[in-house]
Motif scaffolding. Structure first.
Motif, mmCIF file in Angstrom:
data_model
loop_
_atom_site.group_PDB
_atom_site.id
_atom_site.type_symbol
_atom_site.label_atom_id
_atom_site.label_comp_id
_atom_site.label_asym_id
_atom_site.label_seq_id
_atom_site.Cartn_x
_atom_site.Cartn_y
_atom_site.Cartn_z
ATOM 1 N N LYS A 45 0.834 -1.192 0.000
ATOM 2 C CA LYS A 45 0.000 0.000 0.000
ATOM 3 C C LYS A 45 0.884 1.264 0.000
ATOM 4 O O LYS A 45 0.551 2.262 -0.637
ATOM 5 N N SER B 261 -10.968 4.036 0.403
ATOM 6 C CA SER B 261 -11.692 4.908 1.329
ATOM 7 C C SER B 261 -10.757 5.537 2.361
ATOM 8 O O SER B 261 -11.155 6.371 3.145
ATOM 9 N N GLY B 262 -9.499 5.111 2.363
ATOM 10 C CA GLY B 262 -8.536 5.751 3.264
ATOM 11 C C GLY B 262 -8.738 5.412 4.726
ATOM 12 O O GLY B 262 -8.407 6.191 5.603
ATOM 13 N N THR B 263 -9.266 4.197 5.010
ATOM 14 C CA THR B 263 -9.486 3.780 6.396
ATOM 15 C C THR B 263 -8.181 3.856 7.188
ATOM 16 O O THR B 263 -8.179 4.161 8.367
ATOM 17 N N PHE C 72 -15.282 6.036 -3.661
ATOM 18 C CA PHE C 72 -15.343 4.736 -2.994
ATOM 19 C C PHE C 72 -15.967 3.726 -3.959
ATOM 20 O O PHE C 72 -16.954 4.029 -4.626
ATOM 21 N N ALA D 130 -17.413 -4.782 2.557
ATOM 22 C CA ALA D 130 -16.689 -3.528 2.790
ATOM 23 C C ALA D 130 -16.011 -3.453 4.144
ATOM 24 O O ALA D 130 -15.198 -2.566 4.374
ATOM 25 N N GLU D 131 -16.333 -4.355 5.037
ATOM 26 C CA GLU D 131 -15.663 -4.340 6.349
ATOM 27 C C GLU D 131 -15.726 -5.747 6.940
ATOM 28 O O GLU D 131 -16.636 -6.519 6.612
ATOM 29 N N PRO D 132 -14.765 -6.069 7.795
ATOM 30 C CA PRO D 132 -14.793 -7.397 8.407
ATOM 31 C C PRO D 132 -15.978 -7.547 9.364
ATOM 32 O O PRO D 132 -16.376 -6.578 10.011
ATOM 33 N N ASN E 182 -21.683 -13.070 1.655
ATOM 34 C CA ASN E 182 -20.451 -12.314 1.869
ATOM 35 C C ASN E 182 -19.833 -11.884 0.539
ATOM 36 O O ASN E 182 -19.676 -12.696 -0.365
ATOM 37 N N CYS E 183 -19.516 -10.616 0.446
ATOM 38 C CA CYS E 183 -18.948 -10.063 -0.782
ATOM 39 C C CYS E 183 -17.669 -9.319 -0.398
ATOM 40 O O CYS E 183 -17.697 -8.385 0.388
ATOM 41 N N GLY F 179 -13.925 -7.410 -1.371
ATOM 42 C CA GLY F 179 -13.145 -6.714 -2.394
ATOM 43 C C GLY F 179 -12.407 -5.548 -1.804
ATOM 44 O O GLY F 179 -12.598 -5.181 -0.651
ATOM 45 N N SER G 295 -10.430 -1.672 -3.230
ATOM 46 C CA SER G 295 -10.356 -0.801 -4.403
ATOM 47 C C SER G 295 -9.092 -1.044 -5.225
ATOM 48 O O SER G 295 -9.110 -0.913 -6.439
ATOM 49 N N ASP H 8 -5.145 -8.192 4.419
ATOM 50 C CA ASP H 8 -6.294 -8.926 4.973
ATOM 51 C C ASP H 8 -5.867 -10.344 5.339
ATOM 52 O O ASP H 8 -5.180 -11.014 4.564
ATOM 53 N N ARG I 262 -7.286 -7.172 9.579
ATOM 54 C CA ARG I 262 -6.181 -6.765 8.729
ATOM 55 C C ARG I 262 -4.913 -6.954 9.529
ATOM 56 O O ARG I 262 -4.915 -6.770 10.743
ATOM 57 N N LYS J 120 -18.426 2.626 6.373
ATOM 58 C CA LYS J 120 -17.750 1.584 7.139
ATOM 59 C C LYS J 120 -17.757 1.946 8.615
ATOM 60 O O LYS J 120 -17.567 3.100 8.976
HETATM 61 P P1 ADP Z 1 -9.607 0.996 2.691
HETATM 62 O O1 ADP Z 1 -8.414 0.084 2.763
HETATM 63 O O2 ADP Z 1 -9.251 2.427 2.664
HETATM 64 O O3 ADP Z 1 -10.718 0.645 3.639
HETATM 65 P P2 ADP Z 1 -11.296 -0.092 0.556
HETATM 66 O O4 ADP Z 1 -12.457 0.782 0.544
HETATM 67 O O5 ADP Z 1 -10.793 -0.580 -0.738
HETATM 68 O O6 ADP Z 1 -10.132 0.685 1.230
HETATM 69 O O7 ADP Z 1 -11.631 -1.295 1.513
HETATM 70 C C1 ADP Z 1 -11.174 -2.596 1.297
HETATM 71 C C2 ADP Z 1 -11.020 -3.331 2.590
HETATM 72 O O8 ADP Z 1 -12.291 -3.512 3.246
HETATM 73 C C3 ADP Z 1 -10.491 -4.726 2.410
HETATM 74 O O9 ADP Z 1 -9.085 -4.731 2.267
HETATM 75 C C4 ADP Z 1 -10.956 -5.410 3.678
HETATM 76 O O10 ADP Z 1 -10.107 -5.105 4.760
HETATM 77 C C5 ADP Z 1 -12.309 -4.764 3.923
HETATM 78 N N1 ADP Z 1 -13.380 -5.628 3.388
HETATM 79 C C6 ADP Z 1 -14.065 -5.461 2.242
HETATM 80 N N2 ADP Z 1 -14.999 -6.445 2.095
HETATM 81 C C7 ADP Z 1 -14.891 -7.253 3.151
HETATM 82 C C8 ADP Z 1 -15.552 -8.456 3.581
HETATM 83 N N3 ADP Z 1 -16.543 -9.005 2.888
HETATM 84 N N4 ADP Z 1 -15.146 -9.006 4.733
HETATM 85 C C9 ADP Z 1 -14.134 -8.470 5.440
HETATM 86 N N5 ADP Z 1 -13.478 -7.359 5.105
HETATM 87 C C10 ADP Z 1 -13.846 -6.739 3.977
#
Ligand code: ADP
Ligand code: ZN
Length: 433
Positions: free
Chosen positions: A65, A91-93, A138, A211-213, A232-233, A235, A237, A301, A325, A422
């Motif tokens: 990254k 998204s810059g988490t 996003f 989008a989040e764990p 569960n989906c 991905g 960016s 991840d 993560r 998120k």
């Molecule tokens: P950021 O790293 O800034 O959050 P993204 O918006 O690309 O950027 O988010 C991707 C991250 O979100 C993944 O690397 C993962 O950590 C988390 N994520 C996305 N989908 C899932 C899922 N179904 N289960 C768990 N984590 C997820």
């Protein structure tokens, strides 16, 4: 149901062959970026001709990254700007965002992968698909949007937030499928009464959560409350966005589309490649990207590859639910703690409501972990002694799972901060000292 049965059920030997061919193409494309052109000047692998088998992948250095950040804004662009049709950022988490460019072919391929995933869960042109993810830079919004649209579903680009309007849209247009963060689905549960909405008025059958764990218990909670199926989906960016890996109807964890991504699991400490079944960090190489090819991208991840086949017949391997993560691990007085472990303990309890927060600070020069958790309203009407017993039981569960002590605070529903996108679960006050 398959989108493209031949490729989704391709045998391993043919898939390996395809991957090798595509890896060579990707390598050649990558050399057209400033970043990789510079990187491969002095490495053993200098051109696609030096790649003879998939094992040669291990000779290619990782992309991180931080590399992507250093390349901002266009160090990783491999085509003429005139061929680029869109860009997205993360998204810059966890810091400064990263930028990914797409050609039309890149977007078409991403859309196809999303179509595969949605089809594998039974979405058809008869569905009304309400997308409750944030649109814009996003990737959550546009990613699934185009896939659902290409399938012919009626897509409602609702975007995130405004729960009252979301519920109204669901009612008025008889929404059958949703795309949302697990956090937001939990939040809506609390709002149904406030907005005079009963579940009988809704036609939702399935939701795509990502989008989040989140834990399996959270999935179950959402499924049983709404009486729907939750898929569960996964991905990110850097690798397109949602749809990199998606579950099928069997809900046996997401299939990762191996004709588009080369999958490795590595030990995050040593960088060594691990065997199928061993838990480590997911590393992905794009196999079809034109505008921003990535070689051995460290996703951070944590997951593992399932070894047993899926009953659906798809041969693309599945990745286990992300446990966190590699960089969201908290170190509490020397002990490693993942937020997912805390969620696991909390969501096992039926008394626990829909929101929680993890706060870490320092007290008398030691790290102090506090877990604030919302309970259902009716619990606050009973005996205070019951609440105390519950709190103590949760403290006990935390200690035996996390191996460190935690304070547990019980809160009324709706009292902890909510985020529309998120969830921001962890507040680490130690960094600000
Ligand atoms: P950021 O790293 O800034 O959050 P993204 O918006 O690309 O950027 O988010 C991707 C991250 O979100 C993944 O690397 C993962 O950590 C988390 N994520 C996305 N989908 C899932 C899922 N179904 N289960 C768990 N984590 C997820
Ligand atoms: Zn399957």
């Amino acid at each position: 149901m398959f989108r493209d049965k031949a490729i989704e059920t391709i045998d391993r030997a043919s898939l390996d062959k395809l991957q090798l061919l595509q890896l060579k193409t990707t390598f050649t494309t990558a050399l057209k970026t400033r970043f990789y052109e510079h990187r491969f000047r002095k490495t053993p692998i200098k051109s696609a001709d030096d790649i003879h088998s998939l094992r040669d992948l291990e000779k290619i250095p990782f992309t991180t990254k931080d590399d992507l950040r250093a390349c901002y804004p266009d160090g990783l662009l491999s085509v003429e700007k005139s061929r680029v049709v869109r860009l997205h950022t993360s998204s810059g988490t966890t810091g400064m965002p990263t930028v990914i460019y797409h050609t039309q072919a890149d977007l078409d391929n991403w859309t196809e992968l999303v179509c595969r995933g949605l089809t594998a869960c039974g979405v058809t042109s008869c569905d009304v698909f309400q997308n409750m993810m944030t649109y814009g830079l996003f990737t959550g919004g546009l990613g699934l949007h185009y896939g659902a649209e290409r399938l012919g579903a009626l897509v409602i680009p609702a975007g995130a937030g405004n729960t009252q309007r979301q519920l109204q849209l669901m009612k008025d247009f008889r929404t059958t499928a949703l795309h949302a963060t697990p956090n937001y689905m939990l939040h809506i549960m609390l709002k149904l009464d406030e907005f005079n909405c009963s579940l009988d008025e809704l036609s939702v059958k399935k939701v795509f959560l990502g989008a989040e764990p989140y834990t399996e218990n959270t999935r179950k909670k959402i499924e049983s409350f709404y009486q729907i199926e939750a898929y569960n989906c996964y991905g990110l960016s850097e690798l397109n966005g949602p749809g990199v890996a998606m579950e099928c109807v069997h809900k046996t964890d997401p299939h990762i589309w191996e004709d588009s991504y080369l999958v490795e699991i590595i030990d995050p400490e040593t960088g060594q490649v691990l065997k199928d079944g061993e838990e480590g960090e997911l590393v992905l190489t794009t196999l079809k990207r034109e505008a921003t090819p990535l070689l051995r991208y460290r996703t951070r991840d944590l997951t593992r590859i399932h070894t047993e086949p899926c009953p659906c017949g798809r041969t693309h391997r599945r990745i286990a639910r992300i446990t966190g993560r590699s960089d969201d691990m908290l170190i509490i007085n020397g002990v490693n703690v993942f937020p997912s472990q805390i969620e696991e303990v909390l969501m096992k309890r039926p008394e626990v409501g829909t929101n929680y927060q993890i706060v870490v600070d320092q007290h008398e020069s030691l790290d102090r972990l506090t877990i604030k958790v919302e309970l259902y309203a009716k619990l606050f009407e009973g005996d205070i002694k019951d609440l105390e017993r519950l709190r103590d039981a949760m403290k006990h569960d935390m200690r035996s799972t996390l191996l460190v002590g935690a304070r547990v605070e019980l809160h009324e529903p709706g009292s902890l901060p909510v985020s529309e996108g998120k969830a921001k679960r962890v507040v680490d006050l130690r960094k600000e000292v």
